[in-house]
Write an enzyme that holds these catalytic residues in place. Structure first.
Site, PDB file in Angstrom:
ATOM      1  CG  HIS A 188      70.918  87.659  62.637  1.00  0.00           C
ATOM      2  ND1 HIS A 188      70.386  86.390  63.601  1.00  0.00           N
ATOM      3  CD2 HIS A 188      69.810  88.359  62.833  1.00  0.00           C
ATOM      4  CE1 HIS A 188      69.107  86.645  63.866  1.00  0.00           C
ATOM      5  NE2 HIS A 188      68.909  87.876  63.610  1.00  0.00           N
ATOM      6  CE1 TYR A 241      72.821  78.159  64.422  1.00  0.00           C
ATOM      7  CE2 TYR A 241      72.483  75.999  64.203  1.00  0.00           C
ATOM      8  CZ  TYR A 241      72.537  77.125  63.558  1.00  0.00           C
ATOM      9  OH  TYR A 241      72.144  77.569  62.374  1.00  0.00           O
ATOM     10  N   PRO A 298      70.072  69.971  58.104  1.00  0.00           N
ATOM     11  CG  PRO A 298      67.973  70.364  59.189  1.00  0.00           C
ATOM     12  CD  PRO A 298      68.759  69.207  58.600  1.00  0.00           C
ATOM     13  CE  LYS A 322      76.960  76.948  54.827  1.00  0.00           C
ATOM     14  NZ  LYS A 322      76.454  78.151  54.799  1.00  0.00           N
ATOM     15  CE1 TYR A 365      74.807  78.508  61.156  1.00  0.00           C
ATOM     16  CE2 TYR A 365      74.721  80.593  60.088  1.00  0.00           C
ATOM     17  CZ  TYR A 365      74.025  79.840  60.727  1.00  0.00           C
ATOM     18  OH  TYR A 365      72.767  79.891  61.123  1.00  0.00           O
TER      19      TYR A 365
HETATM   20  P1  FAD Z   1      62.663  72.365  46.596  1.00  0.00           P
HETATM   21  O1  FAD Z   1      62.567  73.585  47.224  1.00  0.00           O
HETATM   22  O2  FAD Z   1      62.318  70.962  47.003  1.00  0.00           O
HETATM   23  O3  FAD Z   1      61.782  72.479  45.205  1.00  0.00           O
HETATM   24  C1  FAD Z   1      61.452  71.559  44.213  1.00  0.00           C
HETATM   25  C2  FAD Z   1      60.505  71.764  43.487  1.00  0.00           C
HETATM   26  O4  FAD Z   1      60.158  70.748  42.538  1.00  0.00           O
HETATM   27  C3  FAD Z   1      59.125  71.512  44.600  1.00  0.00           C
HETATM   28  O5  FAD Z   1      58.233  72.635  44.619  1.00  0.00           O
HETATM   29  C4  FAD Z   1      58.355  70.331  44.129  1.00  0.00           C
HETATM   30  O6  FAD Z   1      56.917  70.443  44.367  1.00  0.00           O
HETATM   31  C5  FAD Z   1      58.815  70.125  42.581  1.00  0.00           C
HETATM   32  N1  FAD Z   1      58.739  68.991  42.046  1.00  0.00           N
HETATM   33  C6  FAD Z   1      58.999  67.765  42.454  1.00  0.00           C
HETATM   34  N2  FAD Z   1      58.752  66.756  41.831  1.00  0.00           N
HETATM   35  C7  FAD Z   1      58.236  67.274  40.523  1.00  0.00           C
HETATM   36  C8  FAD Z   1      57.732  66.860  39.467  1.00  0.00           C
HETATM   37  N3  FAD Z   1      57.643  65.420  38.933  1.00  0.00           N
HETATM   38  N4  FAD Z   1      57.472  67.811  38.265  1.00  0.00           N
HETATM   39  C9  FAD Z   1      57.239  69.143  38.639  1.00  0.00           C
HETATM   40  N5  FAD Z   1      57.762  69.627  39.916  1.00  0.00           N
HETATM   41  C10 FAD Z   1      58.328  68.691  40.692  1.00  0.00           C
HETATM   42  N6  FAD Z   1      67.083  74.057  54.761  1.00  0.00           N
HETATM   43  C11 FAD Z   1      67.534  74.728  55.623  1.00  0.00           C
HETATM   44  O7  FAD Z   1      68.507  75.187  55.421  1.00  0.00           O
HETATM   45  N7  FAD Z   1      66.963  74.848  56.977  1.00  0.00           N
HETATM   46  C12 FAD Z   1      65.540  74.316  57.269  1.00  0.00           C
HETATM   47  O8  FAD Z   1      65.096  74.637  58.110  1.00  0.00           O
HETATM   48  C13 FAD Z   1      65.203  73.507  56.436  1.00  0.00           C
HETATM   49  N8  FAD Z   1      63.937  72.971  56.443  1.00  0.00           N
HETATM   50  C14 FAD Z   1      63.423  71.921  55.246  1.00  0.00           C
HETATM   51  C15 FAD Z   1      62.349  71.451  55.550  1.00  0.00           C
HETATM   52  C16 FAD Z   1      61.860  70.372  54.839  1.00  0.00           C
HETATM   53  C17 FAD Z   1      60.634  69.582  54.927  1.00  0.00           C
HETATM   54  C18 FAD Z   1      62.533  70.300  53.499  1.00  0.00           C
HETATM   55  C19 FAD Z   1      62.089  69.463  52.407  1.00  0.00           C
HETATM   56  C20 FAD Z   1      63.759  70.846  53.242  1.00  0.00           C
HETATM   57  C21 FAD Z   1      64.246  71.742  54.217  1.00  0.00           C
HETATM   58  N9  FAD Z   1      65.404  72.575  53.878  1.00  0.00           N
HETATM   59  C22 FAD Z   1      65.852  73.307  55.091  1.00  0.00           C
HETATM   60  C23 FAD Z   1      66.224  72.595  52.740  1.00  0.00           C
HETATM   61  C24 FAD Z   1      65.678  73.411  51.843  1.00  0.00           C
HETATM   62  O9  FAD Z   1      64.623  74.058  52.234  1.00  0.00           O
HETATM   63  C25 FAD Z   1      66.010  73.119  50.582  1.00  0.00           C
HETATM   64  O10 FAD Z   1      67.492  72.758  50.318  1.00  0.00           O
HETATM   65  C26 FAD Z   1      65.528  74.079  49.274  1.00  0.00           C
HETATM   66  O11 FAD Z   1      64.077  74.166  49.327  1.00  0.00           O
HETATM   67  C27 FAD Z   1      65.797  73.506  47.903  1.00  0.00           C
HETATM   68  O12 FAD Z   1      65.481  74.329  46.975  1.00  0.00           O
HETATM   69  P2  FAD Z   1      65.211  73.587  45.526  1.00  0.00           P
HETATM   70  O13 FAD Z   1      64.507  74.528  44.790  1.00  0.00           O
HETATM   71  O14 FAD Z   1      66.548  72.856  45.134  1.00  0.00           O
HETATM   72  O15 FAD Z   1      64.091  72.327  45.842  1.00  0.00           O
HETATM   73  C1  DHB Z   2      66.875  77.609  60.542  1.00  0.00           C
HETATM   74  C2  DHB Z   2      66.868  76.349  59.968  1.00  0.00           C
HETATM   75  C3  DHB Z   2      68.440  75.938  60.118  1.00  0.00           C
HETATM   76  O1  DHB Z   2      68.398  74.494  59.612  1.00  0.00           O
HETATM   77  C4  DHB Z   2      69.390  76.528  60.481  1.00  0.00           C
HETATM   78  O2  DHB Z   2      70.366  75.947  60.741  1.00  0.00           O
HETATM   79  C5  DHB Z   2      69.199  77.921  61.065  1.00  0.00           C
HETATM   80  C6  DHB Z   2      68.046  78.275  61.092  1.00  0.00           C
HETATM   81  C7  DHB Z   2      65.621  78.262  60.262  1.00  0.00           C
HETATM   82  O3  DHB Z   2      64.438  77.645  59.766  1.00  0.00           O
HETATM   83  O4  DHB Z   2      65.349  79.449  60.731  1.00  0.00           O
END
Ligand code: FAD
Ligand code: DHB
Length: 391
Positions: free
Chosen positions: A72, A201, A294, A298, A384
């Protein structure tokens, strides 16, 4: 058991770190509470910055992304009666990609499987030990309930917002900052072609709305709702009606096409930063150290940027006993973390409505400014589309 690095969490941060270390010939063991199927099905983020895409491609993870992802040039920003396109390519020479976190997670899972990565899924009682020594360890119960202890030179907490790693940094050492926002997002996934070519948005007196997508056939949409909203009160019809209102169905002939909703959930919105991101032999990366609301897309990109910094730092430590990279990790990573924390807060407060009419005036002034001043638009676009990794 002994390895070089133990990684807690097989989310994007943990698996990508194991991949980057593997590319350098460094052995790691990953432990994860959930199953591989669960981790790969979790619908979360959907937007990748150009630098995230470049990094994934540089380590052999870009093939399906380039084929199935959608590049995009920018986003639409709108409020009742007006829709404006911000073209990031024209403004700052960078683009973003639509490619779901589920797909990134599957690509990583397959690549690590092909490389023979040791990953313990479905573990419990993960605990971190001796992080103030250079022989830290992680203990856990494996999926069959057997006690396992893995010693290493470093432990990396990639265990998201609820994992144990954050708590392993003593309270006397750490500092935290945070904000809970007085609203949440209702996120829906729908089996319908997106009604827009790029993300919309939308500011609206009823609350914020976002039209995103996952593919040519799947739309991802969000509505600002009360923080304690009950999904049960949001029927599919109510969701589509509210999306149509907030996204401006009928405005200049634009139509929102509804379709079957396959998933609905309420996401809380929070900012959180913990410093330092390293304590002794324990390093934190991704959501384990910081959470952003969100709105700026980021979270996933920040997790990638953290491990992109950490992997070479750990490689230098393990291969050359060179501590400069690990010593600088927390400070370097936090510069980008705070930039993204500010940007995510700024986008969130610009677009989400509050009961205070003064806020609404400021928001509309800000929206008019970012859509009419190229200096302001470039600021939004630069943040962004993403600053270079290492910023
Ligand atoms: P995570 O993806 O959370 O991975 C952490 C992992 O550690 C998980 O698999 C968990 O099961 C594991 N874990 C936890 N505790 C333990 C333990 N005790 N022992 C072993 N493993 C463990 N960001 C956006 O930009 N847009 C979005 O729309 C968006 N939606 C989201 C919706 C939800 C419900 C959440 C929670 C986050 C969302 N985010 C979104 C944020 C984005 O998904 C996260 O920033 C991203 O997943 C970060 O990656 P990570 O690997 O740091 O953490
Ligand atoms: C999506 C999530 C976001 O938080 C955003 O700013 C843009 C897109 C998505 O899940 O597609």
């Amino acid at each position: 058991m002994r390895t070089e690095v133990v990684i807690i969490g097989a989310g994007p941060a943990g698996l990508l770190l194991s991949h980057l270390l593997g590319e350098e010939g460094i052995e790691s063991v990953v432990v994860e509470t959930r199953s591989r199927e669960y981790v790969e099905a979790r619908v979360r983020a959907g937007i990748l910055e150009g630098s995230t895409v470049d990094l994934l491609e540089s380590v052999g993870l870009g093939e399906r992304l380039r084929r199935e992802g959608d590049e995009h040039r920018g986003i639409y920003l709108q409020w009742p009666g007006e829709r404006h396109h911000l073209d990031f390519v024209d403004l700052v020479g960078r683009s973003v990609w639509v490619y779901g976190q589920t797909e990134v997670q599957k690509d990583l899972g397959r690549a690590r499987e092909a490389a023979g990565q040791e990953i313990h899924y479905e573990v419990s009682e993960t605990a971190v030990h001796d992080v103030e020594s250079d022989r830290p360890a992680v203990t856990f119960l494996d999926r069959d309930g057997r006690e396992v202890r893995v010693e290493a030179r470093a432990v990396v907490g990639c265990d998201g917002s609820f994992g144990p790693s954050r708590g392993a940094v003593p309270a006397t050492v750490k500092q935290t900052w945070g904000r809970d926002y007085p609203y949440a997002w209702l996120g829906v996934l729908a089996d319908v072609a997106p009604s827009t070519d790029e993300l919309i948005y939308a500011w609206h007196p009823n609350g914020f709305a976002l039209h995103s997508m996952r593919s040519e056939h799947v739309s991802r949409l969000y509505l600002q709702v009360e923080p304690d909203a009950d999904v049960g009160t949001w029927s599919d019809d109510r969701i589509w009606d509210e999306l149509a209102t907030r996204l401006g169905h009928g405005q200049d002939g634009w139509q929102l096409t509804p379709g079957p909703i396959t998933e609905k959930n309420v996401l809380p919105m929070r900012s959180f930063v913990m410093e330092p991101m390293r304590h002794g032999s324990l390093f934190l990366a991704g959501d384990a150290a910081h959470i952003v609301p969100p709105t700026g897309a980021k979270g996933l990109n920040l997790a990638v940027a953290d491990v992109a910094l950490l992997a070479p730092a750990l490689t230098a430590l393990l291969r050359k006993n060179d501590e400069r990279g690990v010593d600088a990790y927390s400070e370097t990573a936090l510069r980008r973390v705070w930039r993204c924390t500010h940007f995510s807060w700024w986008m969130t407060t610009m677009l989400h409505t509050s009961p205070d009419p003064f806020d609404a005036q400021l928001q509309q002034s800000q929206l008019r400014w970012v859509t009419s001043s190229s200096a302001a638009a470039r600021g939004l676009a630069e943040n962004y589309a993403g600053l270079p990794i290492g910023f």
